[in-house]
Design an enzyme around this catalytic site. Structure first.
Site, PDB file in Angstrom:
ATOM      1  N   ASN A 244      -8.758  17.539 -36.554  1.00  0.00           N
ATOM      2  CA  ASN A 244      -7.493  17.041 -35.646  1.00  0.00           C
ATOM      3  C   ASN A 244      -7.889  15.667 -35.107  1.00  0.00           C
ATOM      4  OD1 ASN A 244      -5.062  17.978 -35.204  1.00  0.00           O
ATOM      5  ND2 ASN A 244      -5.774  19.673 -34.042  1.00  0.00           N
TER       6      ASN A 244
ATOM      7  N   VAL B 225     -18.531  12.900 -42.385  1.00  0.00           N
ATOM      8  CA  VAL B 225     -19.251  13.997 -42.905  1.00  0.00           C
ATOM      9  C   VAL B 225     -18.639  15.206 -42.095  1.00  0.00           C
ATOM     10  CG1 VAL B 225     -21.661  14.992 -42.107  1.00  0.00           C
ATOM     11  CG2 VAL B 225     -21.274  12.520 -42.207  1.00  0.00           C
TER      12      VAL B 225
ATOM     13  N   THR C 292     -17.416  16.839 -33.481  1.00  0.00           N
ATOM     14  CA  THR C 292     -17.397  18.292 -33.784  1.00  0.00           C
ATOM     15  C   THR C 292     -17.761  19.047 -32.599  1.00  0.00           C
ATOM     16  OG1 THR C 292     -19.760  18.191 -34.045  1.00  0.00           O
ATOM     17  CG2 THR C 292     -18.472  17.582 -36.091  1.00  0.00           C
TER      18      THR C 292
ATOM     19  N   LYS D  33     -19.457  18.345 -26.756  1.00  0.00           N
ATOM     20  CA  LYS D  33     -20.097  18.473 -25.541  1.00  0.00           C
ATOM     21  C   LYS D  33     -21.390  19.288 -25.384  1.00  0.00           C
ATOM     22  CE  LYS D  33     -16.016  20.292 -24.317  1.00  0.00           C
ATOM     23  NZ  LYS D  33     -14.771  19.943 -25.070  1.00  0.00           N
TER      24      LYS D  33
ATOM     25  N   LEU E  38      -9.011  10.241 -20.301  1.00  0.00           N
ATOM     26  CA  LEU E  38      -8.991  10.063 -18.647  1.00  0.00           C
ATOM     27  C   LEU E  38     -10.418   9.218 -18.372  1.00  0.00           C
ATOM     28  CD1 LEU E  38      -7.432  12.941 -17.224  1.00  0.00           C
ATOM     29  CD2 LEU E  38      -6.096  10.757 -17.716  1.00  0.00           C
TER      30      LEU E  38
ATOM     31  N   GLU F  10      -8.065  26.394 -28.541  1.00  0.00           N
ATOM     32  CA  GLU F  10      -9.148  26.317 -29.718  1.00  0.00           C
ATOM     33  C   GLU F  10      -8.701  27.428 -30.844  1.00  0.00           C
ATOM     34  OE1 GLU F  10     -12.008  24.581 -30.029  1.00  0.00           O
ATOM     35  OE2 GLU F  10     -11.256  23.434 -28.360  1.00  0.00           O
TER      36      GLU F  10
ATOM     37  N   ASP G 209     -15.921  26.379 -21.842  1.00  0.00           N
ATOM     38  CA  ASP G 209     -15.558  24.732 -22.028  1.00  0.00           C
ATOM     39  C   ASP G 209     -15.558  24.169 -21.033  1.00  0.00           C
ATOM     40  OD1 ASP G 209     -14.510  22.583 -24.061  1.00  0.00           O
ATOM     41  OD2 ASP G 209     -12.823  23.096 -22.829  1.00  0.00           O
TER      42      ASP G 209
ATOM     43  N   LYS H 212     -17.904  21.001 -19.301  1.00  0.00           N
ATOM     44  CA  LYS H 212     -17.369  19.640 -18.806  1.00  0.00           C
ATOM     45  C   LYS H 212     -17.938  19.667 -17.261  1.00  0.00           C
ATOM     46  CE  LYS H 212     -13.275  19.677 -21.425  1.00  0.00           C
ATOM     47  NZ  LYS H 212     -11.704  20.072 -21.414  1.00  0.00           N
TER      48      LYS H 212
ATOM     49  N   GLY I   3      -5.692  16.263 -26.332  1.00  0.00           N
ATOM     50  CA  GLY I   3      -4.425  16.044 -27.432  1.00  0.00           C
ATOM     51  C   GLY I   3      -5.194  14.823 -28.380  1.00  0.00           C
TER      52      GLY I   3
END
Ligand code: ADP
Ligand code: ASP
Ligand code: MG
Length: 803
Positions: A460, A490, A542, A566, A600, A654, A665, A669, A784
Site C-alpha cells: 500500500n 525489494v 515493510t 518501527k 504528522l 492491519e 503498534d 510508537k 493512510g
C-alpha cells in the site's frame, strides 16, 4: 594541391618568445610534412603594442616613441636569439627599415594606414618563422596573405573565396614542396589596401586558407589545449572538451570568445576539413576536435564572458508598426553582417536594444545611423556579458534554473535565448564578470550528485510513494541540483535491481517480469559495491524484523536509511543504540518521520523543541488511526467486534486486526516518541493493555471474529461505566519524564483534547518546560496511504539537504 595537406595555425601566444618559436619549430618537425601550410599571428602581444602606439601618437609623441622602441627591441631579440648572425642579418636590415618607416608616421592615422600598420606583426612573425624553419632544415618560404586573399572592408570582413582561390593556387604552385608560412589576420581589397579580419582574425585566416587549399585538417595551436568549459585562466577547474559540435563552436565564436574568431567555423562548415585545437606548450596534453555529427545536445558546455560590451538602443517612438520596424532592422543587420551578440525587444516602449563587442559597436552604430531613419539611436557603454553555450541549453531545466539563479543578484539588463537554442546570454551593467563566470560554471557543471534509492516494500504505502516520487522527482532534482534514481524494488521474496534506474511508474507493473529471487539480501550487497552513485538511500516501508536486522550493515556500507518500519526504533535499548551508533560512526543518516503519526511532524517537533533548549516532560495521545476510528464509533449501539469487522473491510486495520488491538503498534510508537524526547526506555517497561483476550490470541482471523463475544462483553461493560459518568472511551498512550509509560483504554470527558477528534485522527499532546500549562497539540490524519507516502517523501527531501 593534395588533400593530405594540413594547415597549422600558431597564435600570438605560441610565438611569445624565442623558446616559443623553438617549440613551434619542433611541433612542425613532428606534426607537419613539407607541403603543409602554416598560418601565424603576430608574436606575443605585438598587435596590442601597435594599437597602443597608434593611440599614443595622438596624445604623447614621447610615449609613442618609447612603445615603438620597445617593440623594435622585442622583435630584434627574437631574430637575434633564434638565428645565427649571417641568417639574422637580412631580417634585421628589413626590420630596421620597417621600424624607420613606422617612426616617420605622424598623427592623424587613417583607417587604411592603421590596417597596414597593424599588419606588420604578422609580417614579422611569418618572416622569422620561415627563416627559422629553413635554418632547421625544414625549407620554408614566407607568404603575405594579402597577395591572394581578397576581402572588402567591413565591421567583420568576409573573404571572397571565389576571387582568392586562383590567386592562392598560383602562389602555392610557385612553392612546390616547401612549407609556406602565411601571415594571418589580413587580406587586401580591390583598391590594394590592407583589410584586417578582426581581432583574433588569424583563426579565420587559417580555416579559410585551409578550405581554399583543400587541406584535410586545420590545427589551431595556442597556449591552451583546446576549448574548455570556461576560460581556464579565469576558472581553475574548467575542463577540456575533447569534442565540440560545430554549431556549438560557431556559437562560442559568435559570442566573441577569444579562443576562436567569430568567423572561424564558417569555412569548416562549408568544407570537409577537420578542425582541432591544441596546445603548443604541451602538444600531447589533449585537444578539442570539432565534430560534425550532431550528437544530441544536452545543455550548456561552456560559460563564456566579455568584460566590455556596448548597447545600442534604438527608439522607434510611438505610433509605428513596431513589429515590422524591428524585423526590417534585424534583416538589414543580418545583410550587413552586423548581428548583435544579444538583443532585447520592448514593444511597449518602442525600444530595441542590441549588444555588441567594443570592436564592432562603432561600425554598427554608423550603419544604423545611416539606415534606421527617423529612430532615435543611443550608444551606451559600461556593459558586460555572461553566456552559457551548448546545444539544448535553453531546454535544460537545470541549466536554465542555475543560470538565472546565479545571476539573480547581478545587475542584469536583460537575458536572451539564441533562436538556435545554442546559448543563454545575459547582458549586465559592468560588474565583476570573472566572479560570475566562476559561480555560473560551478552551478552548472559541478558534478551533479547522483542519489540511488532502493525501495523495500511495495504494498500500500510503497506503491503510493512510487506514485508520489514519480510526480515529484523532476521538481526535487531541479530544486536540489541532484539526480534521484530508483534503482531497486525489494519485497520479502524477490527483488528487481537496475543501476540504470527503474521508471517509478512501471516499478509495480513490471516487477513480476523483472524480479529475481532475493537470496540472502543480494541486492544490498550489489548496492554496497556500486560506483555509479554518490549516495544510496534504502527506504524501508515493510514491517520486517529481518530487514530491520540489516540496518547496521546498511550504515556500515555507507548508505542512508529512511523508514516507516518501527522495529528498530522500538527495539531494546541495546539493539536500538547499536543502529544509532552505526549511523553516527559512518556519518550516514537514519530518518524515521513516517514511523509515528504518518505524515504528522511529531518527531520533528519534539526534536526541534529539544534542540532549541526545551525539555519534554510528558507526551500523551492517540497514536493509532485504527483504534481512534474504532473508539469514535463505539457508542454501544453496535458490538465492538462488528466495528472491527467494518474497519477491517475498509482496509483501516492491519491484515490481522489483532496487531492493532493488542496495543503493540501503539507501544512501538510510544517507545520511538520517548526516545525522540530524550528518554531512555525499554519496550517491556511500557504497560500495555491489550484488547485481545488470551483465549483469542492464537485463533485464525475468522475464528477471532466468530468468538469475539468475550471482547464485546468486556468493552460494553467499560463503556456503560464510562457513559454513566458522561465519559467516552479512548485508547490512549501516555509517557512521563519519570519513565512511566502506559498504553490502554481510558474514560475521558467528551470535550477532552484527546477525545474530541475526527475518526482516524491521531493526536499528540506534548508537555514541556515551555508548554507546561497548555500542551502543544499536533492533530490530524495519522494513517493512510497518501499521508504516509508524503512522510517518506518529506524525509527524502530532508535527507537531500543533509547530503
Ligand atoms: P592565440 O594568441 O594563440 O590566438 P588567444 O589568446 O587568442 O590565443 O586565445 C587563447 C586564449 O583564449 C586562452 O589563453 C584562454 O585564456 C582564452 N579562452 C577564453 N575562453 C576559453 C575557453 N572556453 N577555452 C579555452 N580558452 C579560452
Ligand atoms: N594578431 C591579431 C590579434 O592580435 C590577430 C590574431 O591574433 O589572430 O588580434
Ligand atoms: Mg587568438
Amino acid at each position: 594541391m593534395t588533400s593530405a595537406r594540413q594547415l597549422h595555425k600558431f597564435g600570438g601566444s605560441s610565438l611569445a618568445n624565442p623558446e616559443c618559436y623553438k617549440r613551434v619549430a619542433n611541433i612542425l618537425k613532428e606534426y607537419s610534412s613539407p607541403a603543409d601550410l602554416v598560418v601565424v599571428s603576430a608574436a606575443g602581444s605585438t598587435t596590442n603594442r601597435l594599437i597602443e602606439w597608434i593611440s599614443a601618437l595622438e596624445k604623447d609623441g614621447r610615449i609613442a616613441h618609447e612603445i615603438l622602441q620597445e617593440l623594435r627591441q622585442f622583435q630584434i631579440k627574437l631574430i637575434d636569439e633564434l638565428l645565427p648572425e649571417e641568417k639574422a642579418q637580412p631580417l634585421l636590415e628589413l626590420i630596421n627599415q620597417e621600424f624607420m618607416a613606422l617612426g616617420e608616421i605622424n598623427f592623424p592615422v587613417t583607417e587604411v594606414m592603421r590596417a597596414s600598420i597593424l599588419g606588420h606583426g604578422e609580417v614579422w612573425s611569418s618572416r622569422l618563422l620561415a627563416a627559422l624553419l629553413s635554418y632547421l632544415d625544414m625549407e620554408a618560404v614566407q607568404l603575405d596573405s594579402r597577395d591572394f586573399l581578397r576581402a572588402e572592408r567591413g565591421a567583420q570582413p568576409e573573404v571572397d573565396r571565389g576571387r582568392s582561390l586562383p590567386l592562392l593556387k598560383e602562389k602555392l604552385a610557385q612553392h612546390g614542396k616547401l612549407r609556406v608560412v602565411i601571415t594571418g589576420f589580413m587580406a587586401r581589397n580591390d583598391a590594394g589596401e590592407t583589410v584586417l579580419l578582426g581581432r583574433n582574425g588569424s583563426d579565420y585566416s587559417a580555416t579559410v586558407i585551409g578550405a581554399l587549399a583543400e587541406a584535410s585538417r586545420v590545427t589551431i595551436w595556442s597556449d591552451v589545449a583546446g576549448v574548455y568549459s570556461a576560460d581556464p585562466r579565469k576558472v581553475t577547474d574548467a575542463c577540456l572538451l575533447p569534442l565540440l559540435r560545430l554549431d556549438e563552436a560557431s556559437e562560442l565564436a559568435r559570442l566573441a570568445a577569444p579562443v576562436l574568431h567569430s568567423r572561424t567555423l564558417q569555412p569548416v562548415a562549408q568544407s570537409a576539413m577537420d578542425l582541432s585545437l591544441r596546445c603548443s606548450y604541451q602538444p600531447e596534453s589533449g585537444s578539442t576536435r570539432i565534430e560534425r555529427v550532431l550528437a544530441s545536445g544536452r545543455g550548456a558546455k561552456i560559460i563564456t564572458s566579455l568584460d566590455e560590451v556596448l548597447l545600442i538602443q534604438i527608439h522607434f517612438g510611438a505610433g509605428h508598426d513596431f513589429t515590422r520596424l524591428e524585423s526590417d532592422l534585424m534583416r538589414s543587420l543580418t545583410r550587413a553582417q552586423l548581428q548583435p551578440l544579444a538583443m532585447q525587444s520592448q514593444p511597449d516602449q518602442g525600444l530595441v536594444s542590441l549588444a555588441y563587442t567594443a570592436e564592432i559597436a562603432a561600425s554598427a552604430m554608423t550603419y544604423l545611423q545611416d539606415t534606421a531613419v527617423g529612430a532615435e539611436i543611443k550608444l551606451r557603454e559600461g556593459y558586460s556579458m555572461v553566456a552559457a553555450v551548448g546545444a539544448g541549453v535553453t531546454i535544460n531545466p537545470n541549466h536554465c534554473y542555475g543560470f538565472y539563479q546565479k545571476l539573480k543578484n547581478a545587475p542584469v539588463e536583460f537575458i536572451s535565448e539564441a533562436d538556435s537554442g545554442l546559448s543563454l546570454v545575459a547582458i549586465l551593467r559592468k560588474t565583476n564578470v570573472a566572479e560570475l563566470v566562476v559561480d555560473v560554471h560551478s552551478q552548472l557543471f559541478q558534478a551533479q550528485k547522483r542519489v540511488a534509492i532502493a525501495l523495500c516494500g511495495k504494498g500500500n504505502i510503497g506503491s503510493s510513494w512510487l506514485e508520489l516520487f514519480a510526480e515529484q522527482k523532476a521538481e526535487l532534482e531541479k530544486r536540489r541540483g541532484m539526480s534521484f534514481d530508483l534503482v531497486a524494488v525489494v519485497d520479502s521474496q524477490t527483488y528487481w535491481l537496475d543501476l540504470n534506474g527503474i521508471d517509478p511508474t512501471q516499478a509495480i507493473t513490471r516487477f513480476e517480469d523483472e524480479s529475481v529471487v532475493n537470496d540472502g539480501q543480494a541486492w544490498l550487497h550489489t548496492l554496497a559495491h556500486q560506483t555509479d552513485y554518490h549516495e544510496v538511500v534504502v527506504m524501508d516501508v515493510t514491517a520486517s524484523a529481518e530487514l530491520a536486522s540489516q540496518y547496521e550493515a546498511i550504515a556500515e556500507h555507507g548508505m542512508h536509511l529512511i523508514c516507516a518500519n518501527k522495529v528498530a526504533g522500538s527495539a531494546s535499548t541495546q539493539d536500538y543504540q547499536r543502529v544509532v551508533n552505526a549511523f553516527d560512526k559512518t556519518g550516514r543518516h537514519w530518518l524515521y518521520n513516517a514511523t509515528v503519526g504518518a505524515g504528522l511532524p511529531v518527531n520533528y517537533a519534539i526534536r526541534d523543541l529539544r534542540n532549541s533548549g526545551d525539555q519534554i516532560t510528558a507526551v500523551s495521545g492517540i497514536f493509532s488511526g485504527t483504534l481512534s476510528w474504532l473508539f469514535q464509533q463505539f457508542d454501544g449501539s453496535v458490538p465492538f467486534t462488528d466495528l472491527v469487522d467494518l474497519a477491517w473491510q475498509q482496509g483501516l486495520t492491519e491484515p490481522d486486526p489483532r496487531s492493532d488491538l493488542d496495543g503493540s503498534d501503539v507501544m512501538r510508537k510510544l517507545v520511538i516518541v520517548a526516545r525522540e524526547s530524550g528518554l531512555e526506555i525499554e519496550p517491556e517497561s511500557v504497560k500495555v493493555e491489550s484488547l485481545v483476550p488470551d483465549e483469542l490470541k492464537d485463533l485464525s482471523t475468522d475464528d477471532f471474529f466468530d468468538k469475539g463475544k468475550v471482547l464485546n462483553e468486556l468493552l460494553s461493560e467499560r463503556l456503560a461505566k464510562a457513559q454513566k459518568q458522561g465519559k467516552v472511551l479512548r485508547y490512549i498512550a501516555r509517557l512521563s519524564r519519570d519513565g512511566k509509560a502506559t498504553v490502554g483504554v481510558e474514560a475521558l470527558s467528551p470535550d477532552h483534547a484527546l477525545a474530541n477528534l475526527l475518526p482516524c485522527d491521531n493526536v499528540f499532546a506534548i508537555e514541556s518546560k515551555w508548554y507546561k500549562d497548555n500542551p502543544l497539540v499536533i492533530k490530524g490524519p495519522g494513517a493512510g496511504r497518501s499521508v504516509t507516502a508524503g512522510a517518506l517523501q518529506s524525509d527524502l527531501n530532508r535527507l537531500s539537504n543533509l547530503i
